[in-house]
Write an enzyme that holds these catalytic residues in place. Structure first.
Site, PDB file in Angstrom:
ATOM      1  N   GLY A  21       0.815  -1.215   0.000  1.00  0.00           N
ATOM      2  CA  GLY A  21       0.000   0.000   0.000  1.00  0.00           C
ATOM      3  C   GLY A  21       0.845   1.260   0.000  1.00  0.00           C
ATOM      4  N   GLY A  25      -1.682   7.066 -11.132  1.00  0.00           N
ATOM      5  CA  GLY A  25      -2.735   6.937 -10.123  1.00  0.00           C
ATOM      6  C   GLY A  25      -3.490   8.239  -9.994  1.00  0.00           C
ATOM      7  N   SER A  26      -4.091   8.452  -8.834  1.00  0.00           N
ATOM      8  CA  SER A  26      -4.962   9.615  -8.646  1.00  0.00           C
ATOM      9  C   SER A  26      -4.135  10.896  -8.516  1.00  0.00           C
ATOM     10  CB  SER A  26      -5.796   9.407  -7.385  1.00  0.00           C
ATOM     11  OG  SER A  26      -4.940   9.288  -6.265  1.00  0.00           O
ATOM     12  N   GLU A  76       1.480  10.462 -13.900  1.00  0.00           N
ATOM     13  CA  GLU A  76       0.357  10.252 -14.831  1.00  0.00           C
ATOM     14  C   GLU A  76      -0.886  10.095 -13.982  1.00  0.00           C
ATOM     15  OE1 GLU A  76       0.203  10.527 -17.939  1.00  0.00           O
ATOM     16  OE2 GLU A  76       2.299  10.473 -18.549  1.00  0.00           O
ATOM     17  N   LEU A  77      -1.770  11.106 -14.003  1.00  0.00           N
ATOM     18  CA  LEU A  77      -2.786  11.177 -12.946  1.00  0.00           C
ATOM     19  C   LEU A  77      -4.206  11.078 -13.490  1.00  0.00           C
ATOM     20  CD1 LEU A  77      -0.872  13.966 -11.004  1.00  0.00           C
ATOM     21  CD2 LEU A  77      -0.625  11.485 -10.827  1.00  0.00           C
ATOM     22  N   GLY A  78      -5.137  11.603 -12.738  1.00  0.00           N
ATOM     23  CA  GLY A  78      -6.552  11.432 -13.065  1.00  0.00           C
ATOM     24  C   GLY A  78      -6.993  12.234 -14.275  1.00  0.00           C
ATOM     25  N   CYS A  96      -8.537   6.143 -16.667  1.00  0.00           N
ATOM     26  CA  CYS A  96      -8.181   7.569 -16.585  1.00  0.00           C
ATOM     27  C   CYS A  96      -8.720   8.324 -17.791  1.00  0.00           C
ATOM     28  CB  CYS A  96      -6.670   7.726 -16.495  1.00  0.00           C
ATOM     29  SG  CYS A  96      -5.789   6.920 -17.848  1.00  0.00           S
TER      30      CYS A  96
END
Ligand code: NAD
Length: 486
Positions: A210, A230-231, A252-254, A286
């Protein structure tokens, strides 16, 4: 023995060989809530120990002939092609995806491996004019050393592989931390592919876990570069930590991606594209089409066509019923979030044209109309099978409304005029735009990435990869042994 036989990986982490993990955790099948196996998870000490092994093994790999590195990567591709059925079954059961999405994901991962193998023979720098005659003046690309890769659960294989394969190709070692919900499709599979391909020990560590394990990867001094998918919220945290530790972070996000539907387009085709963009993999992508921005004169026809498609899509357990189009939502927290956004948006005045309900982990494909830019379904990344429709009066308003978000991953425009589509494409503040397509598109050789809250400017894709996973070293050299005034 099967390629992914549980006896190989249960309770273990990977570093060329399988090592007993400090922590063990149950993998849950989202469609049933039943256990699929016991994964090995890492901890901070495991990250430190394996990153040290990787750092020691990397220089020899970095110096290996390009064909040696390419050979291993090509063999990993052959191994993937040989085991697609077994791997697809894990993707279906662990991520709750339909078979077609799993096959698509494996195809993308294969393409990443092929591109990475070809990357090893691309130019690695440039020759500069010499300041002093007969001196060599070079800028050459060198691997970072150890690259950390943190990936999410929705497309775990491709989102891990798109970093692991190019990072290894250009001579790095890799520490991969898959999401705790998908340790097999996002971790064990990649470990097994490179194990079978003969990657020398110590060059790939796979340590599921995690946030604690993720932060250990980001802060470990031996990890010189991190790629995070991820977010946006976690991306900000990763970016802060990487900044403090002075290392490059590719984020590399939402996304909250718009599809603009103009009055001159084929509405039937647009509604098909819109349904695909919003409902594929239950909208947990995404690049999902999160906002349908439609000109008033065609809005009713578009909403009716989209709602009709939504009502036709069967939802259920994709492993036990191959006919379903949508599988389960990944976890209970996420289904609550989807329903909260739908409920609040309807409470604010939007209308439900399809769906809006759920049973256990299965959310019905949902179409909302009369959604305005203040409503939660417009503002938030839903990450569920919800298509909010917002009406606009003209092209200028469409562009303004599409750009009215902090995200900037991808957009699409539907129109009967290529000129109109291209003019709008140039005005949209996203990293990617598709005219007369929908938003979910990925090619291993095209620059993938977003602007704003969707990323910090990193681009995946074969030629970009050669730059992103290396740093430049300036080298000057000459036979003449230079001397100075003092
Ligand atoms: P998430 O940010 O919660 O988790 C992503 C990964 O980060 C997981 O491996 C998680 O364990 C790890 N993590 C969590 N906290 C961490 C921390 N403090 N430090 C380091 N690592 C940590 O993302 P999610 O909700 O599981 O995934 C969905 C999100 O990912 C959506 O926002 C989606 O848009 C985005 N996404 C983006 C892309 C892209 O290419 N832009 C692709 C897929 C998904």
């Amino acid at each position: 023995m099967k390629f992914l036989d549980a006896s190989i990986w249960e309770g273990k982490i990977f570093n060329g060989t399988w090592i007993t993990a400090p922590v063990s955790a149950t993998i849950v099948e989202p469609a049933t809530g039943e256990p699929l196996g016991q994964a090995g998870f890492g901890d901070v000490a495991a990250v430190d120990a394996l990153a040290a092994v990787d750092a020691a093994a990397q220089p020899q790999w970095g110096d290996a002939a390009p064909e040696v590195r390419a050979g291993v990567i090509r063999q990993a591709a052959r191994t993937l092609a040989d085991h697609t059925a077994e791997i697809a079954e894990w993707i279906v059961r662990e991520t709750g995806s339909v078979q077609g999405k799993a096959d698509f994901e494996i195809g993308l991962a294969l393409a990443e491996l092929h591109q990475a193998a070809a990357l090893v023979t691309q130019p690695i720098g440039h020759v500069l004019p010499a300041a002093v005659p007969d001196r060599l003046n070079l800028a050459i690309r060198v691997p970072f050393g150890v690259v950390g890769v943190i990936a999410p659960w929705n497309f775990p294989l491709i989102l891990g592989m798109r970093s692991v394969a190019p990072a290894l190709a250009v001579g790095n070692a890799v520490v991969l931390k898959p999401d705790p919900q998908t340790p097999v499709s996002g971790g064990v599979v990649i470990a097994r592919l490179f194990q079978e391909a003969g990657l020398p020990a110590g060059l790939l560590s796979v340590i599921p876990g995690g946030a604690d394990v993720g932060e250990a990867v980001v802060t470990n001094p031996r990890v010189r570069m991190v790629t995070f998918t991820g977010s946006s919220a976690v991306g900000r945290r990763v970016g802060e930590l990487a900044g403090r530790h002075l290392k490059r972070a590719a984020l590399e996000l939402g996304g909250n991606n718009a599809m603009i539907v103009l009055d001159d387009c084929d509405i039937d085709a647009a509604s098909s594209a819109g349904a695909w963009g919003s409902f594929l993999h239950q909208g947990q992508i995404c690049m999902t089409t999160g906002r349908h921005i439609v000109m008033r004169s065609v809005a009713e026809r578009y909403a009716a066509a989209l709602a009709e498609r939504a009502q036709r899509l069967p939802v259920g357990d994709p492993f036990r019923n191959k006919q379903v189009a949508l599988g389960p939502i990944i976890n209970a927290r996420q289904i609550e979030k989807i329903h909260r956004i739908v409920t609040e948006t309807v409470g604010a005045g939007a209308k439900v044209r399809a769906g809006g309900t759920y049973e256990k982990q299965f959310y019905q494909p949902t179409v909302l109309t009369e959604v305005t830019p203040e409503m939660p379904a417009f503002r938030e990344e839903i990450f569920g099978p919800v298509a909010p429709i917002t009406i606009v009066e003209d092209e200028n308003e469409a562009v303004r409304v599409a750009n009215a978000t902090e995200y900037g991953l991808v957009a699409a425009v539907r129109t009967g005029s290529l000129t109109r589509g291209m003019a709008i494409a140039r005005r949209l503040k996203t990293g990617m735009v598709h005219v007369n397509d929908q938003t979910v598109n990925n090619l291993s050789y095209a620059p993938f990435g977003g602007t704003g809250a969707s990323g910090n400017g990193f681009r995946f894709g074969s030629l970009s990869n050669g730059e992103e996973f290396t740093e430049l070293r300036w080298i000057t050299a000459g036979d003449q042994q230079l001397s100075y005034p003092f």
